[in-house]
Design an enzyme around this catalytic site. Structure first.
Site, PDB file in Angstrom:
ATOM      1  N   PRO A   2       0.890  -1.114   0.068  1.00 11.23           N
ATOM      2  CA  PRO A   2       0.008  -0.146   0.038  1.00 11.23           C
ATOM      3  C   PRO A   2       0.803   1.217   0.111  1.00 11.23           C
ATOM      4  O   PRO A   2       1.962   1.237   0.698  1.00 11.23           O
ATOM      5  CB  PRO A   2      -0.893  -0.107   1.323  1.00 11.23           C
ATOM      6  CG  PRO A   2      -0.121  -1.018   2.159  1.00 11.23           C
ATOM      7  CD  PRO A   2       0.570  -1.978   1.275  1.00 11.23           C
ATOM      8  N   GLU A   3       0.626   2.192  -0.731  1.00 10.21           N
ATOM      9  CA  GLU A   3       1.236   3.547  -0.704  1.00 10.21           C
ATOM     10  C   GLU A   3       0.284   4.532   0.267  1.00 10.21           C
ATOM     11  O   GLU A   3      -0.598   4.020   0.697  1.00 10.21           O
ATOM     12  CB  GLU A   3       1.168   3.873  -2.121  1.00 10.21           C
ATOM     13  CG  GLU A   3       2.070   2.932  -2.846  1.00 10.21           C
ATOM     14  CD  GLU A   3       2.524   3.331  -4.355  1.00 10.21           C
ATOM     15  OE1 GLU A   3       2.588   4.748  -4.764  1.00 10.21           O
ATOM     16  OE2 GLU A   3       2.669   2.361  -5.235  1.00 10.21           O
ATOM     17  N   LYS A  59       3.351   6.166   5.678  1.00  9.67           N
ATOM     18  CA  LYS A  59       2.580   4.621   5.730  1.00  9.67           C
ATOM     19  C   LYS A  59       2.607   4.084   7.020  1.00  9.67           C
ATOM     20  O   LYS A  59       2.401   2.921   7.025  1.00  9.67           O
ATOM     21  CB  LYS A  59       3.380   3.861   4.805  1.00  9.67           C
ATOM     22  CG  LYS A  59       3.550   4.503   3.198  1.00  9.67           C
ATOM     23  CD  LYS A  59       4.222   3.565   2.405  1.00  9.67           C
ATOM     24  CE  LYS A  59       4.535   4.256   1.038  1.00  9.67           C
ATOM     25  NZ  LYS A  59       5.378   3.387   0.258  1.00  9.67           N
ATOM     26  N   ARG A 266      12.737  -2.614  -9.837  1.00  4.29           N
ATOM     27  CA  ARG A 266      11.413  -2.582 -10.076  1.00  4.29           C
ATOM     28  C   ARG A 266      10.920  -1.906 -11.303  1.00  4.29           C
ATOM     29  O   ARG A 266      11.907  -1.258 -11.918  1.00  4.29           O
ATOM     30  CB  ARG A 266      10.700  -1.788  -8.870  1.00  4.29           C
ATOM     31  CG  ARG A 266      11.252  -2.428  -7.512  1.00  4.29           C
ATOM     32  CD  ARG A 266      10.415  -1.666  -6.365  1.00  4.29           C
ATOM     33  NE  ARG A 266       8.964  -1.983  -6.191  1.00  4.29           N
ATOM     34  CZ  ARG A 266       7.925  -1.416  -5.470  1.00  4.29           C
ATOM     35  NH1 ARG A 266       8.387  -0.283  -4.492  1.00  4.29           N
ATOM     36  NH2 ARG A 266       6.734  -1.883  -5.746  1.00  4.29           N
TER      37      ARG A 266
END
Ligand SMILES: [Zn+2]
Length: 284
Positions: A2-3, A59, A266
């Site tokens: 999750p961001e 976060k 990535r």
């Protein structure tokens, strides 16, 4: 993972559901979830306290407790909270359980086992190791266009790596960084310190736009109390990324196929025509 927008929605949902609830008992079922605290200490430190509110820094989800402590939680890859009736069975990956005064409990469930919790003195939350180094919140006054400009000028890394570095810009991950660079028409491999002053103002604007857009969408979705986690924008929603995860598909602006490259292990998605590299020179 999750961001920021997803974590914001999780924190808001939790705030609505558990604020004012009294924790009568807690159970730590996977000790590595809370590395600096034994299961006994965990239960002792949380016994008979009430949750004042739940909010977020970066976060991290912060449960502000009325005993002067804060429970700091990071969902990492797959952590989620489940607000369940007391009689229901524990989910398979229940790693911590908070029993409320009444007939419900909050379970932290984490299939991938990467989640982390820490209990800290509330007055020292901002000094906590993982929080201390975070860049200012993206919607705060501190995160100004000047701030971003100064940060960009001091980094030789690619703008993509710069944007996902939480000590520079807080809240962007792989997905939103790609969306920001697309909207700002910045090549992901452009060195941060070669971004022009004008472009850095645009980047600042797009960072806020992309995050705000995602938070606004999340706020319209109905909360499922039994599954409060990071996978908010999954299948079934009307959400469509502009560039992220669209390799080979048409650019929404110029129709050229979207490219994918590897950066820091990535994937980065971008349009070669819309996001051109500018001449590498130290901008003034
Ligand atoms: Zn394009």
């Amino acid at each position: 993972m999750p961001e920021l927008p997803e974590v914001e929605i999780v924190a808001r949902s939790l705030n609505t559901i558990v604020s004012g609830k009294k924790i009568v008992a807690s159970e730590l079922l996977r000790s590595r979830l809370v590395p600096d605290c034994s299961p006994t200490d965990f239960a002792d430190r949380l016994r008979n306290c009430t949750i004042n509110f739940v909010n977020r820094r970066g976060k991290h989800i912060l449960f502000d407790l009325d005993n002067g402590r804060t429970l700091v939680t990071h969902l990492r890859m797959s952590g989620r909270f489940m607000h369940l009736p007391i009689e229901s069975e524990n989910p398979k990956f229940a790693h911590a359980i908070f029993y409320f005064d009444g007939d419900t409990r909050l379970v932290f469930d984490d299939q991938r086992h990467f989640g982390l919790m820490k209990i800290v003195e509330t007055s020292k939350v901002s000094e906590t190791e993982s929080i201390r180094k975070l860049a200012p919140e993206p919607f705060s006054d501190e995160f100004s266009s000047d701030y971003l400009r100064t940060q960009l000028r001091s980094s030789k890394r690619s703008v993509k790596e710069f944007l996902i570095d939480q000590t520079r810009v807080c809240g962007l991950g792989n997905i939103y960084a790609a969306e920001v660079m697309f909207l700002a028409k910045v090549h992901p491999e452009q060195p941060a310190n070669t971004i022009s002053a004008a472009k850095s103002v645009i980047l600042h604007d797009k960072i806020r736009k992309v995050l705000n857009e995602a938070v606004s969408l999340g706020a319209t979705l109905e909360t499922n109390e039994t599954n409060i986690g990071g996978s908010i924008y999954g299948s079934g929603s009307d959400w469509a990324w502009r560039v992220y995860d669209r390799e080979g598909k048409e650019c929404v602006i110029c129709k050229l196929p979207i490219h994918r490259i590897r950066q820091g292990g990535r994937s980065t998605y971008f349009c070669k025509r819309c996001q051109k590299k500018t001449a590498v020179r130290q901008s003034k």
